[in-house]
Scaffold this active site. Sequence first.
Site, PDB file in Angstrom:
ATOM      1  N   LYS A   1       0.819  -1.204   0.000  1.00 44.57           N
ATOM      2  CA  LYS A   1       0.000   0.000   0.000  1.00 44.57           C
ATOM      3  C   LYS A   1       0.860   1.264   0.000  1.00 44.57           C
ATOM      4  O   LYS A   1       0.441   2.304  -0.506  1.00 44.57           O
ATOM      5  CB  LYS A   1      -0.919   0.027   1.227  1.00 44.57           C
ATOM      6  CG  LYS A   1      -1.796  -1.199   1.445  1.00 44.57           C
ATOM      7  CD  LYS A   1      -2.850  -1.371   0.377  1.00 44.57           C
ATOM      8  CE  LYS A   1      -4.026  -2.254   0.780  1.00 44.57           C
ATOM      9  NZ  LYS A   1      -3.733  -3.679   0.955  1.00 44.57           N
TER      10      LYS A   1
HETATM   11  C1  LIG Z   1      -4.445  -4.823   0.624  1.00 42.63           C
HETATM   12  C2  LIG Z   1      -3.685  -6.079   0.583  1.00 42.63           C
HETATM   13  C3  LIG Z   1      -3.988  -7.108  -0.325  1.00 42.63           C
HETATM   14  C4  LIG Z   1      -5.158  -7.022  -1.254  1.00 42.63           C
HETATM   15  O1  LIG Z   1      -4.975  -6.053  -2.245  1.00 42.63           O
HETATM   16  P1  LIG Z   1      -6.242  -5.502  -3.077  1.00 42.63           P
HETATM   17  O2  LIG Z   1      -5.707  -4.386  -3.896  1.00 42.63           O
HETATM   18  O3  LIG Z   1      -7.219  -5.025  -2.041  1.00 42.63           O
HETATM   19  O4  LIG Z   1      -6.779  -6.630  -3.873  1.00 42.63           O
HETATM   20  C5  LIG Z   1      -3.168  -8.206  -0.359  1.00 42.63           C
HETATM   21  N1  LIG Z   1      -2.125  -8.344   0.484  1.00 42.63           N
HETATM   22  C6  LIG Z   1      -1.808  -7.383   1.381  1.00 42.63           C
HETATM   23  C7  LIG Z   1      -0.665  -7.596   2.288  1.00 42.63           C
HETATM   24  C8  LIG Z   1      -2.565  -6.228   1.459  1.00 42.63           C
HETATM   25  O5  LIG Z   1      -2.245  -5.277   2.343  1.00 42.63           O
END
Ligand SMILES: *Cc1c(COP(=O)(O)O)cnc(C)c1O
Length: 466
Positions: free
Chosen positions: A112
């Site tokens: 993120k």
């Molecule tokens: C947010 C997240 C996901 C999922 O990603 P999306 O974009 O919501 O599909 C997978 N793994 C981790 C560690 C995350 O923080």
Amino acid sequence: MDYISTRGTAPALDFEQVTLTGLAADGGLYLPREWPRFTPEQIGAMRGLPYAELAVRVMLPFVGDSLTEDKLRDIATRAYGRFGHKAVTPLVQLDEQHWLLELFHGPTLAFKDVALQLLGRLFEEFLQRHEGRLTIVGATSGDTGSAAIDAVAGRDNVEIFMLHPHGRVSDVQRRQMTTVLAPNVHNIAIDGSFDDAQAMVKRMFGDRQINGPLRLGAVNSINWARLMAQVVYYFYAALQLGAPEREVAFSVPTGNFGDVFAGHVAERMGLPIARLIVATNVNDILHRAFSAGDYSAGLVTATAAPSMDIQVSSNFERLLFDCGGRDGTLLAEQMRSFEHSGAMRLTEAQIAGAARGFASCRADEIEMAQAMAWAKDRCDELIDPHTAIGLHAALASALPAHVPVVTLATAHPAKFRDAVERATGQRPSLPTRLGDLFQREERYTELPGTYEAVTGYVLRHARPHG
Ligand SMILES: *Cc1c(COP(=O)(O)O)cnc(C)c1O
């Protein structure tokens, strides 16, 4: 470049507006009116660029007149300068066919950060121009919260209210949010699931009592700018593995469908992608949609990969729109029915369009643990539970041996130390840059999972945008 809503009736916006707006006024999600496309020569010319420079090349067509190229370069350079690895998102080889793209070298140890470090600086740039204020309301299954808080803490034209499901995030995830004591940060633990939190956030955008006195901004992947930033690392990895002459496949641990949708965008822009593998845990609505055309939400089961404990994947709407003829009226109808009944029937065109570039795979808790053990025993790599779900899907994908398969490593193993230790017998140590996370004071508010409790709190604590 202008942006249109998946539900057809909200006004078209430019990049600056779409970044500050989040959810469209008609409840839809914004997408570029058309996809910019690179020729193979243009893609080949990107080989070897440093990450921030590649980011400028890939993102520039989306930005239009909202930023100059120099301003975008300045923002990208500062955002990616905060990463703990010089390559920003290094690619690690596991065996002849399999690779990990490590997306977790940012300040909060999950992918993120790649988007949110950029988004925080875009907010700052755009708000400065109008001396405006933004109130961010967000829902987190664990990682968006800390990444967004890190990106905006202490900025005085932004206030952030972050909802997380009480007791359903890991201790590292919670502490990364709740130990940030800046006055513009408000952490709220709600009684309920991530889906409950996300539904409340979406409702606030359409609620004039809130999105009138306050100007609401989004940090969830409903915000287009987040997806745009994530497109870059698909190019980064594929270029190293021989694109545009060679096709590459990606396996993506998926929750809200943002990350894998960014892969779809890369493909639309001309990157040769052999397949996008949607990897889910037992919360498998997307796997059922891709494998059986059944998009119906069940109950959320808590797992060791909490950031994927999601039943309603917001960005799937973007794919249905893009694959199903870009018909906003149809989609508004389908989404109304989904919101009402929790189920929706996909059209033939949508099913065919989704089947073209995507495959899906589901991993249960045992398969997830086995993938962690495989990486440790065979490759001497510790991987986190989310990445393990992606790796399980990659190993099960049976792609021809000449197609490299890149699993997106979405979180650092130290973020989920207990689960990693259970599966591998080894406890990952926290990177030193997290410092004294477990000694710091925490601050958060617990609220019942009702819309009234949450909005009441937000209105009492937010400063109006004046
Ligand atoms: C947010 C997240 C996901 C999922 O990603 P999306 O974009 O919501 O599909 C997978 N793994 C981790 C560690 C995350 O923080």
